[in-house]
Design a protein around this motif. Structure first.
Motif, PDB file in Angstrom:
ATOM      1  N   ARG A  37      48.556  51.950  23.514  1.00  0.00           N
ATOM      2  CA  ARG A  37      49.367  52.457  22.264  1.00  0.00           C
ATOM      3  C   ARG A  37      49.666  53.869  22.004  1.00  0.00           C
ATOM      4  NH1 ARG A  37      52.275  49.363  17.975  1.00  0.00           N
ATOM      5  NH2 ARG A  37      54.201  50.428  18.095  1.00  0.00           N
ATOM      6  N   ASP A  62      57.612  41.472  19.762  1.00  0.00           N
ATOM      7  CA  ASP A  62      58.364  42.749  19.216  1.00  0.00           C
ATOM      8  C   ASP A  62      59.217  42.042  18.664  1.00  0.00           C
ATOM      9  OD1 ASP A  62      59.430  45.170  19.348  1.00  0.00           O
ATOM     10  OD2 ASP A  62      61.525  44.779  21.207  1.00  0.00           O
ATOM     11  N   TYR A  63      59.661  43.437  17.368  1.00  0.00           N
ATOM     12  CA  TYR A  63      60.395  42.553  16.438  1.00  0.00           C
ATOM     13  C   TYR A  63      61.840  42.897  17.056  1.00  0.00           C
ATOM     14  CZ  TYR A  63      62.126  47.506  15.126  1.00  0.00           C
ATOM     15  OH  TYR A  63      63.277  48.450  14.955  1.00  0.00           O
ATOM     16  N   THR A  92      48.900  49.610  14.846  1.00  0.00           N
ATOM     17  CA  THR A  92      50.629  50.157  14.481  1.00  0.00           C
ATOM     18  C   THR A  92      50.373  50.782  13.361  1.00  0.00           C
ATOM     19  OG1 THR A  92      52.225  48.615  14.409  1.00  0.00           O
ATOM     20  CG2 THR A  92      50.309  48.008  13.261  1.00  0.00           C
ATOM     21  N   TYR A 107      59.590  51.673  15.328  1.00  0.00           N
ATOM     22  CA  TYR A 107      58.979  51.062  15.048  1.00  0.00           C
ATOM     23  C   TYR A 107      58.093  50.763  13.826  1.00  0.00           C
ATOM     24  CZ  TYR A 107      59.087  49.021  19.347  1.00  0.00           C
ATOM     25  OH  TYR A 107      59.739  48.388  21.107  1.00  0.00           O
ATOM     26  N   GLN A 108      58.348  52.589  12.932  1.00  0.00           N
ATOM     27  CA  GLN A 108      57.442  52.258  11.702  1.00  0.00           C
ATOM     28  C   GLN A 108      58.809  52.860  11.377  1.00  0.00           C
ATOM     29  OE1 GLN A 108      54.602  55.076  11.583  1.00  0.00           O
ATOM     30  NE2 GLN A 108      54.337  54.722   9.070  1.00  0.00           N
ATOM     31  N   ASN A 134      53.992  43.909  14.222  1.00  0.00           N
ATOM     32  CA  ASN A 134      54.519  44.582  13.701  1.00  0.00           C
ATOM     33  C   ASN A 134      55.882  45.070  12.235  1.00  0.00           C
ATOM     34  OD1 ASN A 134      55.479  46.634  17.022  1.00  0.00           O
ATOM     35  ND2 ASN A 134      55.981  44.456  17.466  1.00  0.00           N
ATOM     36  N   GLU A 144      59.293  38.975  13.969  1.00  0.00           N
ATOM     37  CA  GLU A 144      58.784  38.952  14.796  1.00  0.00           C
ATOM     38  C   GLU A 144      58.853  38.146  16.387  1.00  0.00           C
ATOM     39  OE1 GLU A 144      55.332  41.341  16.643  1.00  0.00           O
ATOM     40  OE2 GLU A 144      56.449  41.437  14.731  1.00  0.00           O
TER      41      GLU A 144
END
Length: 517
Positions: A196, A348-349, A247, A452-453, A296, A355
């Motif tokens: 990752r 994946d979101y 994550t 992603y964040q 995620n 999700e």
């Protein structure tokens, strides 16, 4: 009369002396073995300001015994050339003197720290032990600003690349691609295979977290120099160093699975950083072998995981250290998260911040599940969708990667050398191929341009979010990876093949993501 002769003689003598003086000024009396460093011609500056990893080009010329040396250095073994850098000022830590090149014309990528340097070129005549110098001021600036990060494997190790162009960094003045960034600035690549890569805004200072199956490090975003190692991230260092997944969430929390055990940390305290907050002890709880996965998006929890052995989702409640069951689900939901009965493949979101999880049964029959782990008030209605992928194409090759968009109900999956668009809301969707590698190379990773964040609150959104698709391929025989960039319609998922742009120099790509700055 004699006086007049004297005056005339004096004038003649002075005129002769003046002529001799002028004649001396018109001649060059250098020694025949003199070394001359020539910096004229308008291409050379006294001071340079350059970004890390950019190429510093100083095309000096050296003359020796009246002849140009450039290109014929072997004819003059008595001459020795060097470029040396010294730290300017009293900054700490004090940098060592370093020889960066041993030729006349300097043309090298700059790998120095961000500070002011003095660059000195020296020519040494070893026969006479004489030297000629030329000095330059050199300011090294941060180079690695906004861009698209690429995590890949090469020769059993892991490294990082960065793509910078107008679609990901609209204000960039020069589009470029960097490869092997981590090994360049830390001398060696990361051990293990890639897992990752994520820019985390949780900690102070912010860092890029690079994870392999043998290591996990935090690096400075502007330089990729290591800020902290695996051991620096845990309250008690695990006996086995084997990260499985990682994550980070918008609410300043991070989660890592190491050797099959979950660890969490909450950085919501103002100013929190790795020096005073660490991943805690392994979470307790009754569960089987966990999938190498974590959701995620999970705003109501410190994390959501999947018990691969017992085929069900589980959670770690906020600020707790135990893996427990999710709430009992309401009747009529698309699937029961506490009794899924399928093997998790990847996720994946996407749309509505759900999700989107690809799963399969024991007969390799694939399904797409949509799960809502974010709506805190409706956690008894997590299973919002279940779609049968029986009609989808390419599944016999096995799904290698997937990505979902949040501006429309679109989802892509990769299998073999192709990328497919799956319209999961259509009962007749067959997962049509929208892209194929021209050389038949394997597609190893696909990602839509998003972050992603921070996605839940949209605190950090890249330009052209969900409108750019990255496709990474790998040629096993050549050991070379390529990343293709294409524009897509964020609502329909249509891929504009005319916009395709390739980027070269990578290994086998596992993950990609946005580098904020």
């Amino acid at each position: 009369m004699n006086f007049l002769k004297y005056i005339i003689s004096l004038i003649v003598a002075c005129t002769g002396l003046w002529a001799c003086y002028d004649d001396k000024g018109n001649y060059d009396y250098r020694e025949l073995d003199e070394i001359v460093i020539d910096s004229t011609g308008g291409l050379i500056q006294a001071d340079y300001s350059i970004a890390r990893m950019d190429v510093l080009d100083i095309p000096l010329k050296v003359y020796y015994k009246g002849k140009l040396v450039n290109g014929s250095e072997a004819q003059y073994p008595e001459l020795e050339f060097s470029w040396v850098v010294y730290q300017q000022g009293m900054g700490t830590p004090i940098a060592d003197r370093d020889t960066v090149a041993e030729q006349i014309e300097l043309k090298i990528p700059v790998e120095l720290e961000e500070r002011n340097w003095e660059l000195v070129f020296t020519v040494l005549n070893k026969q006479t032990n004489t030297r000629e110098f030329m000095k330059f001021g050199l300011k090294v600036n941060a180079a690695l600003s906004e861009g698209w990060m690429v995590l890949y494997e090469r020769d059993g190790k892991t490294d990082v690349g960065l793509i910078v162009d107008k679609l990901i960094a609209p204000n960039v003045t020069r589009e470029q691609t960097w490869v092997d960034i981590y090994s360049t600035f830390n001398d060696v690549p990361l051990d293990g295979k890639p897992v990752r890569l994520l820019y985390s805004v949780s900690t102070n200072p912010q860092a890029v977290i690079a994870v392999t199956d043998k290591d996990m490090v935090g690096v400075a975003p502007s330089s990729f120099s290591k800020l902290y190692s695996f051991n620096d991230m845990f309250w008690t260092t695990p006996s086995v160093q084997a990260p499985d997944c990682y994550t980070a969430f918008y609410n300043k929390r991070e989660l890592v699975m190491n050797d099959g055990k979950m660890h969490t940390v909450n950085f919501s305290t103002s100013g929190a950083n790795r020096t005073n907050l660490f991943f805690g002890v392994p979470c307790t709880g009754v569960y089987g072998k966990l999938a190498k996965w974590c959701a995620n998006m999970s705003s109501g929890y410190s994390g959501v995981v999947y018990d691969q052995e017992n085929r069900k989702f589980m959670c770690i409640k906020s600020n707790r250290t135990e893996v427990v069951a999710l709430p009992i689900q309401s009747a009529g939901i698309a699937f029961d998260c506490n009794d899924v009965g399928l093997e998790l493949v990847m996720s994946d979101y996407g749309w509505s911040h759900y999700e989107y999880v690809i799963m399969k049964d024991g007969q390799e029959h694939y399904y797409l599940l949509a799960a809502d782990f974010c709506s805190i008030m409706t956690q008894n209605m997590i299973g919002v969708g279940k779609y049968d992928m029986a009609n989808c194409k390419g599944l016999s090759d096995g799904i290698s990667s997937m990505t979902a968009g949040y501006k429309g109900e679109i989802l892509y999956y990769a299998a073999g050398s192709k990328v497919y668009l799956y319209d999961y809301k259509s009962t007749n969707s067959t997962g049509d191929a929208v892209w194929e590698d021209p050389k038949g190379d394997e597609v190893t990773c696909i990602r839509l341009q998003k972050y992603y964040q921070g996605s839940m609150m949209m605190a950090n959104t890249p330009p052209n979010a969900c409108e750019v698709l990255y496709i990474a391929t790998y040629n096993e025989q050549e050991g070379k990876g390529t990343v293709y960039q294409l524009r897509v319609n964020p609502s329909s998922g249509a891929v504009d093949l005319s916009t395709q742009k390739p980027f070269y120099g990578f290994g086998k790509v596992k993950d990609m993501g946005w580098k904020i700055k």
